[in-house]
Design an enzyme around this catalytic site. Sequence first.
Site, PDB file in Angstrom:
ATOM      1  CG  HIS A  56      35.702  24.063 -15.697  1.00 59.84           C
ATOM      2  ND1 HIS A  56      34.559  23.577 -15.113  1.00 59.84           N
ATOM      3  CD2 HIS A  56      35.573  23.774 -17.019  1.00 59.84           C
ATOM      4  CE1 HIS A  56      33.778  23.031 -16.023  1.00 59.84           C
ATOM      5  NE2 HIS A  56      34.379  23.161 -17.205  1.00 59.84           N
ATOM      6  CG  HIS A  58      36.524  22.364 -21.800  1.00 59.15           C
ATOM      7  ND1 HIS A  58      36.391  21.060 -21.411  1.00 59.15           N
ATOM      8  CD2 HIS A  58      35.550  23.061 -21.148  1.00 59.15           C
ATOM      9  CE1 HIS A  58      35.380  20.949 -20.558  1.00 59.15           C
ATOM     10  NE2 HIS A  58      34.858  22.157 -20.379  1.00 59.15           N
ATOM     11  CD  GLU A 126      32.315  20.244 -17.789  1.00 58.68           C
ATOM     12  OE1 GLU A 126      31.230  20.810 -17.581  1.00 58.68           O
ATOM     13  OE2 GLU A 126      33.214  20.730 -18.483  1.00 58.68           O
ATOM     14  CB  ALA A 137      28.294  22.216 -24.561  1.00 57.86           C
ATOM     15  CD  GLN A 138      30.475  17.552 -20.933  1.00 59.89           C
ATOM     16  OE1 GLN A 138      30.979  16.565 -21.424  1.00 59.89           O
ATOM     17  NE2 GLN A 138      31.190  18.461 -20.290  1.00 59.89           N
ATOM     18  CG  HIS A 213      29.691  24.760 -15.104  1.00 60.05           C
ATOM     19  ND1 HIS A 213      28.577  24.020 -14.798  1.00 60.05           N
ATOM     20  CD2 HIS A 213      30.275  24.128 -16.161  1.00 60.05           C
ATOM     21  CE1 HIS A 213      28.465  23.002 -15.620  1.00 60.05           C
ATOM     22  NE2 HIS A 213      29.492  23.035 -16.447  1.00 60.05           N
ATOM     23  N   GLY A 245      30.195  37.172 -18.021  1.00 55.92           N
ATOM     24  CA  GLY A 245      29.161  38.110 -18.434  1.00 55.92           C
ATOM     25  C   GLY A 245      28.070  37.466 -19.255  1.00 55.92           C
ATOM     26  CG  HIS A 247      28.283  30.648 -18.452  1.00 54.63           C
ATOM     27  ND1 HIS A 247      29.152  31.046 -19.447  1.00 54.63           N
ATOM     28  CD2 HIS A 247      28.005  29.333 -18.689  1.00 54.63           C
ATOM     29  CE1 HIS A 247      29.401  30.016 -20.245  1.00 54.63           C
ATOM     30  NE2 HIS A 247      28.710  28.974 -19.803  1.00 54.63           N
ATOM     31  CG  ASP A 270      33.096  25.877 -19.060  1.00 56.97           C
ATOM     32  OD1 ASP A 270      33.795  24.923 -19.471  1.00 56.97           O
ATOM     33  OD2 ASP A 270      31.854  25.856 -19.074  1.00 56.97           O
TER      34      ASP A 270
END
Length: 376
Positions: A56, A58, A126, A137-138, A213, A245, A247, A270
């Site tokens: 995962h 981007h 995703e 954030a999509q 996630h 650290g 999320h 991510d």
Amino acid sequence: MIVRNGLVFGADFKFEKYDLECNNGIITDIAPTGSLSGEAVDVCGAYVVPGFVDIHTHGCVNCDFSDADSKGIEKMLSYYGKNGVTSVAATTMSLDEETLCRVMQIAAPYFGKKGYGAVLRAVNMEGPFLNKARCGAQKPENIIAPDTAFFERLYDLSGGNIRLIDLAPEMQGTLEFIRHVKAFPVSVSLAHTSADYECAAAVFKAGACHVTHMFNAMPAFGHREPGVIGAAFDHADFAEIICDGVHLHPSVVRAVFAMFGKDRLCLVSDSIRATGMPDGEYELGGQIAILKDGRSNLAVGGAIAGSAANLLNCFRNAVKFGIPLETALQSATINPARAISADSAVGSLEIGKAADFLVLNSDLEIINTYIGGERF
């Protein structure tokens, strides 16, 4: 070539003093130290571990897989390789179909190709089959209900390399979609969802097996309403966590490893294009994210926008947070490889698998990275 005198992290997830031999990009022997002869590199007791597998991610170094840019892909693969990630699942976002089709077409020639750094092994979709109420954030304008024909068009353009499809189980048509994609070598992952326990459990029973996630963009784990996390504990094969650290609190990281065990968790980055870059503004899925002091947030609304950490950072954090070294390694290597069905080739140090491995010192810093048996 022989890598001699290393503490090799074997397929039994233990460290042993072994020599590792590789030829033509493949591991050809693993034997007690001193028992193999030939041209050798002495690593003097350093850790020898499988290359990391990020399923995962981007982007990084101001590039994103959703840019549909071949030079950008090559730049990203180089960055991954230099930072211990030897296999990658290119992760897309909720974009319009025309853009996603172009992304798949540009990425297709890179799957399985060596020589750029990390090897592109799969696509992780995703979106766009998510819940707008949990879009994070999509970009909500691009989110749609699960669409089998849409998926099949992208699957064909990718050369059959989509291995993960992320969706919200409460969306209309989800169960029909899952039943349809069982004919493909893909796994369905729960993501960006408001589903309760019952809804999530029904989707797992229908064939979903993964969680994207975990804890982020989904209901909290409550003692009376366990939600997606509780359903995942009961049913999922694999669940991702972002150990940057930001999320997740370190206590949550320790708790989730205690809950799910060492065989089901996948560390993921991510990461977005801001990874490996200075503070500033960066584009993410058609929106602006601001990176400041290692944290990325959308300029509008302030939602956490991906991560600015790479998988090596996340792995070290897991160890720092109290996860045993062997468990953290397993969650950064073989577990994610299994999650995208790449474990026959990568994810562990075994005879016949790709000679993708890292030499780490006692501080878990990279001494050398080998991809296909070549030092990168």
